[in-house]
Design a protein around this motif. Structure first.
Motif, short mmCIF file in Angstrom:
data_model
loop_
_atom_site.label_atom_id
_atom_site.label_comp_id
_atom_site.label_asym_id
_atom_site.label_seq_id
_atom_site.Cartn_x
_atom_site.Cartn_y
_atom_site.Cartn_z
N ARG A 176 0.84 -1.21 0.00
CA ARG A 176 0.00 0.00 0.00
C ARG A 176 0.86 1.25 0.00
NH1 ARG A 176 -3.88 -2.50 4.29
NH2 ARG A 176 -2.93 -0.97 5.68
N HIS A 204 0.86 4.04 -2.89
CA HIS A 204 0.55 5.41 -2.48
C HIS A 204 1.69 6.35 -2.87
CE1 HIS A 204 -0.28 8.77 0.29
NE2 HIS A 204 -1.54 8.39 0.20
N ARG A 254 -4.43 6.35 -5.30
CA ARG A 254 -5.31 6.18 -4.15
C ARG A 254 -6.25 5.01 -4.43
NH1 ARG A 254 -1.51 8.56 -3.33
NH2 ARG A 254 -1.30 10.67 -2.53
N TYR A 255 -6.66 4.35 -3.39
CA TYR A 255 -7.39 3.10 -3.50
C TYR A 255 -8.22 2.89 -2.25
CZ TYR A 255 -3.17 2.41 -0.88
OH TYR A 255 -2.16 2.59 0.02
N ARG A 256 -9.09 1.92 -2.31
CA ARG A 256 -9.84 1.50 -1.12
C ARG A 256 -9.13 0.26 -0.57
NH1 ARG A 256 -15.54 2.19 -1.40
NH2 ARG A 256 -15.37 1.75 0.81
N VAL A 257 -9.27 0.06 0.73
CA VAL A 257 -8.58 -1.06 1.40
C VAL A 257 -9.60 -2.06 1.93
CG1 VAL A 257 -7.07 -1.67 3.34
CG2 VAL A 257 -6.64 0.40 2.03
N SER A 258 -9.35 -3.33 1.67
CA SER A 258 -10.13 -4.43 2.24
C SER A 258 -11.64 -4.27 2.04
CB SER A 258 -9.81 -4.60 3.72
OG SER A 258 -8.46 -4.96 3.89
N ILE A 259 -12.05 -4.18 0.79
CA ILE A 259 -13.48 -4.13 0.50
C ILE A 259 -13.85 -5.26 -0.45
CG2 ILE A 259 -13.59 -1.63 0.86
CD1 ILE A 259 -14.01 -1.41 -2.21
N THR A 284 -12.96 -10.46 -0.26
CA THR A 284 -12.41 -9.14 0.04
C THR A 284 -11.06 -8.97 -0.64
OG1 THR A 284 -13.53 -9.19 2.18
CG2 THR A 284 -11.77 -7.58 1.92
N THR A 314 -11.88 1.37 -7.52
CA THR A 314 -13.29 1.17 -7.89
C THR A 314 -13.63 1.72 -9.26
OG1 THR A 314 -13.85 3.14 -6.61
CG2 THR A 314 -14.14 1.03 -5.52
#
Length: 146
Positions: A30, A34, A39-44, A53, A59
Motif C-alpha cells: 500500500r 501510495h 489512491r485506492y480502497r482497502v479491504s473491501i 475481500t 473502484t
C-alpha cells in the motif's frame, strides 16, 4: 470451553494470531502504491453479495488487487506441502484456498473487473509499478471510450 478443530492449544494460538488485514506485506505494498500517487480502497468486497475481500481496490477502474501469502495460497515458488500428522488437513486447506482464489478471479472477471494477484515475496515497489501500470491503462481506456 467447546472443543476446537485445532490439534492443540499451541495450534489454536498460532491460528488466532494470523492477521486478516494490515499485515506487514500489505502495508509495504500500500505504501509503495501510495508513493506513486495512486489512491485506492482497502479491504473491501468488489462485488456486493460475494464474500471475497480484495486488499486494494480501484473502484472506478474496476481493478482488484489481492496480496497472497506464499503459504496460505500455495505459492509455486515457496510453498511446501505439509507432512506429518496434520498434513491432510493443511494440504486440503491450501488446495481449497487455491480453488477459492480461482473462483474469485472468475467471478470478478465475469463482472468486468481486472484481478491482479501479488505474492507476498514480490518486491513491493515492483508490484506497485505493475499495479499502477494496469490502473493507468484502464484510466486511458475509459477516457478513450467516451
Amino acid at each position: 470451553m467447546a472443543s476446537s478443530w485445532a490439534s492443540s492449544a499451541n495450534s489454536r494460538a498460532v491460528m488466532r494470531a494470523n492477521r486478516g488485514r494490515d499485515t506487514r506485506p500489505e502495508k509495504a505494498l500500500r505504501s509503495a502504491v501510495h508513493a506513486l500517487g495512486f489512491r485506492y480502497r482497502v479491504s473491501i468486497r468488489p462485488i456486493k453479495g460475494v464474500r471475497r475481500t480484495a486488499d486494494l481496490v480501484f473502484t472506478k477502474q474496476k481493478v482488484a488487487v489481492f496480496l497472497d501469502g506464499c503459504f496460505w495460497h500455495g505459492c509455486h515458488e515457496h510453498y511446501r506441502p505439509a507432512t506429518g500428522p496434520t498434513s491432510e488437513f493443511w494440504n486440503n486447506k491450501i488446495a481449497g484456498n487455491r480453488r477459492r482464489d480461482a473462483d474469485t478471479d472468475q467471478r470478478l472477471q465475469q463482472a468486468g473487473w481486472e484481478v491482479i494477484r501479488v505474492w507476498e515475496h514480490e518486491e513491493p515497489s515492483q508490484a506497485a509499478r505493475r499495479i499502477t501500470e494496469r490502473v493507468q491503462a484502464k484510466r486511458a481506456d475509459s477516457r478513450g471510450a467516451t
